[in-house]
Motif scaffolding. Sequence first.
Motif, PDB file in Angstrom:
ATOM      1  N   THR A  21       0.842  -1.197   0.000  1.00 46.57           N
ATOM      2  CA  THR A  21       0.000   0.000   0.000  1.00 46.57           C
ATOM      3  C   THR A  21       0.875   1.243   0.000  1.00 46.57           C
ATOM      4  N   LEU A  22       0.503   2.199  -0.817  1.00 47.73           N
ATOM      5  CA  LEU A  22       1.116   3.522  -0.849  1.00 47.73           C
ATOM      6  C   LEU A  22       0.187   4.502  -0.151  1.00 47.73           C
ATOM      7  N   THR A  23       0.747   5.355   0.717  1.00 48.14           N
ATOM      8  CA  THR A  23      -0.048   6.439   1.292  1.00 48.14           C
ATOM      9  C   THR A  23       0.553   7.771   0.895  1.00 48.14           C
ATOM     10  N   ILE A  24      -0.322   8.681   0.552  1.00 45.72           N
ATOM     11  CA  ILE A  24       0.081  10.037   0.179  1.00 45.72           C
ATOM     12  C   ILE A  24      -0.773  11.008   0.981  1.00 45.72           C
ATOM     13  N   GLU A  25      -0.138  11.998   1.593  1.00 44.55           N
ATOM     14  CA  GLU A  25      -0.875  13.123   2.154  1.00 44.55           C
ATOM     15  C   GLU A  25      -0.525  14.347   1.330  1.00 44.55           C
ATOM     16  N   VAL A  26      -1.547  15.075   0.935  1.00 44.90           N
ATOM     17  CA  VAL A  26      -1.327  16.228   0.066  1.00 44.90           C
ATOM     18  C   VAL A  26      -2.416  17.264   0.355  1.00 44.90           C
ATOM     19  N   PRO A  27      -2.062  18.542   0.400  1.00 40.92           N
ATOM     20  CA  PRO A  27      -3.103  19.565   0.572  1.00 40.92           C
ATOM     21  C   PRO A  27      -4.169  19.447  -0.513  1.00 40.92           C
ATOM     22  N   HIS A  28      -5.430  19.636  -0.103  1.00 39.71           N
ATOM     23  CA  HIS A  28      -6.555  19.456  -1.008  1.00 39.71           C
ATOM     24  C   HIS A  28      -6.891  20.784  -1.675  1.00 39.71           C
ATOM     25  N   LEU A  29      -6.839  20.822  -2.990  1.00 39.97           N
ATOM     26  CA  LEU A  29      -7.128  22.045  -3.723  1.00 39.97           C
ATOM     27  C   LEU A  29      -8.504  22.598  -3.385  1.00 39.97           C
ATOM     28  N   ALA A  30      -9.443  21.729  -3.066  1.00 36.97           N
ATOM     29  CA  ALA A  30     -10.785  22.196  -2.701  1.00 36.97           C
ATOM     30  C   ALA A  30     -10.725  23.126  -1.496  1.00 36.97           C
ATOM     31  N   LYS A  31      -9.900  22.792  -0.506  1.00 35.74           N
ATOM     32  CA  LYS A  31      -9.763  23.632   0.682  1.00 35.74           C
ATOM     33  C   LYS A  31      -8.955  24.888   0.377  1.00 35.74           C
ATOM     34  N   LEU A  32      -7.936  24.765  -0.472  1.00 34.67           N
ATOM     35  CA  LEU A  32      -7.164  25.936  -0.854  1.00 34.67           C
ATOM     36  C   LEU A  32      -8.080  27.007  -1.444  1.00 34.67           C
ATOM     37  N   ILE A  33      -9.006  26.578  -2.301  1.00 32.42           N
ATOM     38  CA  ILE A  33      -9.926  27.519  -2.924  1.00 32.42           C
ATOM     39  C   ILE A  33     -10.956  28.023  -1.917  1.00 32.42           C
ATOM     40  N   GLU A  34     -11.568  27.109  -1.197  1.00 31.34           N
ATOM     41  CA  GLU A  34     -12.637  27.480  -0.258  1.00 31.34           C
ATOM     42  C   GLU A  34     -12.136  28.446   0.809  1.00 31.34           C
ATOM     43  N   LEU A  35     -10.927  28.204   1.340  1.00 36.27           N
ATOM     44  CA  LEU A  35     -10.404  28.997   2.447  1.00 36.27           C
ATOM     45  C   LEU A  35      -9.348  30.006   2.007  1.00 36.27           C
ATOM     46  N   ARG A  36      -9.242  30.237   0.697  1.00 34.58           N
ATOM     47  CA  ARG A  36      -8.396  31.298   0.136  1.00 34.58           C
ATOM     48  C   ARG A  36      -6.940  31.172   0.592  1.00 34.58           C
ATOM     49  N   GLN A  37      -6.437  29.957   0.601  1.00 35.17           N
ATOM     50  CA  GLN A  37      -5.086  29.664   1.095  1.00 35.17           C
ATOM     51  C   GLN A  37      -4.041  29.854  -0.008  1.00 35.17           C
ATOM     52  N   TYR A  38      -4.052  31.009  -0.625  1.00 39.71           N
ATOM     53  CA  TYR A  38      -3.168  31.198  -1.780  1.00 39.71           C
ATOM     54  C   TYR A  38      -1.698  31.232  -1.395  1.00 39.71           C
ATOM     55  N   ASP A  39      -1.403  31.465  -0.108  1.00 35.52           N
ATOM     56  CA  ASP A  39      -0.001  31.510   0.295  1.00 35.52           C
ATOM     57  C   ASP A  39       0.654  30.140   0.282  1.00 35.52           C
ATOM     58  N   THR A  40      -0.123  29.075   0.099  1.00 36.70           N
ATOM     59  CA  THR A  40       0.480  27.743  -0.049  1.00 36.70           C
ATOM     60  C   THR A  40       0.987  27.506  -1.475  1.00 36.70           C
ATOM     61  N   ILE A  41       0.814  28.497  -2.338  1.00 38.11           N
ATOM     62  CA  ILE A  41       1.373  28.429  -3.687  1.00 38.11           C
ATOM     63  C   ILE A  41       2.771  29.048  -3.654  1.00 38.11           C
ATOM     64  N   TYR A  42       3.778  28.231  -3.866  1.00 38.74           N
ATOM     65  CA  TYR A  42       5.148  28.731  -3.963  1.00 38.74           C
ATOM     66  C   TYR A  42       5.971  27.751  -4.786  1.00 38.74           C
ATOM     67  N   HIS A  43       7.230  28.102  -5.060  1.00 40.03           N
ATOM     68  CA  HIS A  43       7.993  27.358  -6.058  1.00 40.03           C
ATOM     69  C   HIS A  43       8.292  25.921  -5.654  1.00 40.03           C
ATOM     70  N   GLU A  44       8.252  25.623  -4.353  1.00 43.73           N
ATOM     71  CA  GLU A  44       8.449  24.236  -3.924  1.00 43.73           C
ATOM     72  C   GLU A  44       7.265  23.353  -4.302  1.00 43.73           C
ATOM     73  N   HIS A  45       6.094  23.948  -4.424  1.00 45.98           N
ATOM     74  CA  HIS A  45       4.887  23.201  -4.775  1.00 45.98           C
ATOM     75  C   HIS A  45       4.667  23.323  -6.283  1.00 45.98           C
ATOM     76  N   PHE A  46       4.936  22.249  -6.983  1.00 44.11           N
ATOM     77  CA  PHE A  46       4.812  22.286  -8.436  1.00 44.11           C
ATOM     78  C   PHE A  46       3.386  22.031  -8.905  1.00 44.11           C
ATOM     79  N   GLN A  47       2.555  21.368  -8.067  1.00 42.71           N
ATOM     80  CA  GLN A  47       1.165  21.112  -8.454  1.00 42.71           C
ATOM     81  C   GLN A  47       0.266  21.037  -7.228  1.00 42.71           C
ATOM     82  N   TYR A  48      -1.042  21.177  -7.477  1.00 40.70           N
ATOM     83  CA  TYR A  48      -2.052  21.295  -6.435  1.00 40.70           C
ATOM     84  C   TYR A  48      -3.203  20.370  -6.813  1.00 40.70           C
ATOM     85  N   PHE A  49      -3.523  19.425  -5.925  1.00 45.76           N
ATOM     86  CA  PHE A  49      -4.347  18.287  -6.309  1.00 45.76           C
ATOM     87  C   PHE A  49      -5.764  18.313  -5.748  1.00 45.76           C
ATOM     88  N   THR A  50      -6.677  17.879  -6.568  1.00 47.35           N
ATOM     89  CA  THR A  50      -7.942  17.320  -6.111  1.00 47.35           C
ATOM     90  C   THR A  50      -7.753  15.801  -6.089  1.00 47.35           C
TER      91      THR A  50
END
Length: 423
Positions: free
Chosen positions: A201-230
């Motif tokens: 089994t593989l487990t992945i934890e990743v910030p949810h784009l749905a919450k980024l949009i809903e809670l206006r978490q735009y500061d989690t966008i930076y060069h270390e983060h190449f993509q943002y997942f649903t």
Amino acid sequence: MSEGAVATLRCRICQSPLFATFVDLGASPPCEAILTAAEVDQGEVAYPLHARICTECLLVQVPEILTAAAIFTDEYPYFSSFSTSWVAHAKRFVDDTCERLQLDGDSFIIEVASNDGYLLQHVRDLGIRCLGIEPTANTAGAAKDKGIETQVCFLGAQTAAQIVERHGRADLVIANNVFAHVPDLRDFTQGLATLLAEEGTLTIEVPHLAKLIELRQYDTIYHEHFQYFTLLTASRALALGGLVVVDVMELPTHGGSLRIYAQHANHARPPSPAVAQVLAAEKQAGLHTLQGHLGFEAAVASVKRGLLRFLLDAQENGRTVVGYGAPGKGNTLLNHCGIRADLLPFTVDMNPHKHGKFLPGSRIPVRPPSAIAEAKPDYVLVLPWNLRDEITAQLAPTLATWGGKLVFAVPSLDIVTPEGSPQ
């Protein structure tokens, strides 16, 4: 290529041309490129921070202007163990997952992006054989000091094959909070698949784009983060390595994350009802269409106006404001808002590796936490808002002595009087 021509950006999953904007945050330096006293008087390079969305597969992504090797260097300043709540989260994950998968002393666990051993120390304590894979030598060294075997390299299909040859394949592969950090999704996902035992089994934890949009978490966008997942786009990315999602959990960490369980497609159990439920919620929110992702820039502008209005009003009224924390997300916020030391004279951080240095772009000094008690500010702007409860508990007794207040900028300006402080 003709003079003036621009190379076509392509999606990391489906290779379609990228031309639709999710949000354009202007230019910003690498978020963890903290400056020494000698460097603060030198030039500094800022790079475009322009998140696009693929009109075909809907992956939100930042182009690879900075390579992973340029970001995750041997002097990487982020050590996971400095957050007590994050270490506790890791322990709960290890205990719950080992019980769920019935892992024991005969099992083998690999963690990718194992940092300073914050998670694998709990695996070690259970007597389960484990291996860390970590590209930053300084954090890997801290893990080795804890007795955790760590391979210093970036994961890809080739390095994974070499690791399997030496150590065998793992019953559990953990890739928590790294899936957003890799520019070559295909090679990385194939590396994960190579590490994973046939019925593992593989487990992945990743910030949810749905919450980024809903809670206006735009500061989690930076060069270390190449993509943002649903969950939809994460499923499409995992398919690049022949992996399928079999379960998912919604977590409060990092402002709202997904814990995804995946297996090899030819050995996967049927997906749990939670998979369909999360996908249905995403669809209901419009995130399975291009249109549902648009309009985020207006929300970003609202956060910026609220924070700047507060800082300017505080200054005009003779109130003092300092910062707490020096996280990557804080640097996105400060640089996008144009905040410098005239509005925020310093910030503090638990990590001693950052003391006496300066934040990238803003050049705001970083001091030890004791500087707050020395300065007795009217307000403390908390930059790592994802650790709100932990930081509030840490600062409340100190701020109560003079009536200082906490300030959070995301999702909107929130001024908090810690319990015990005079109103």
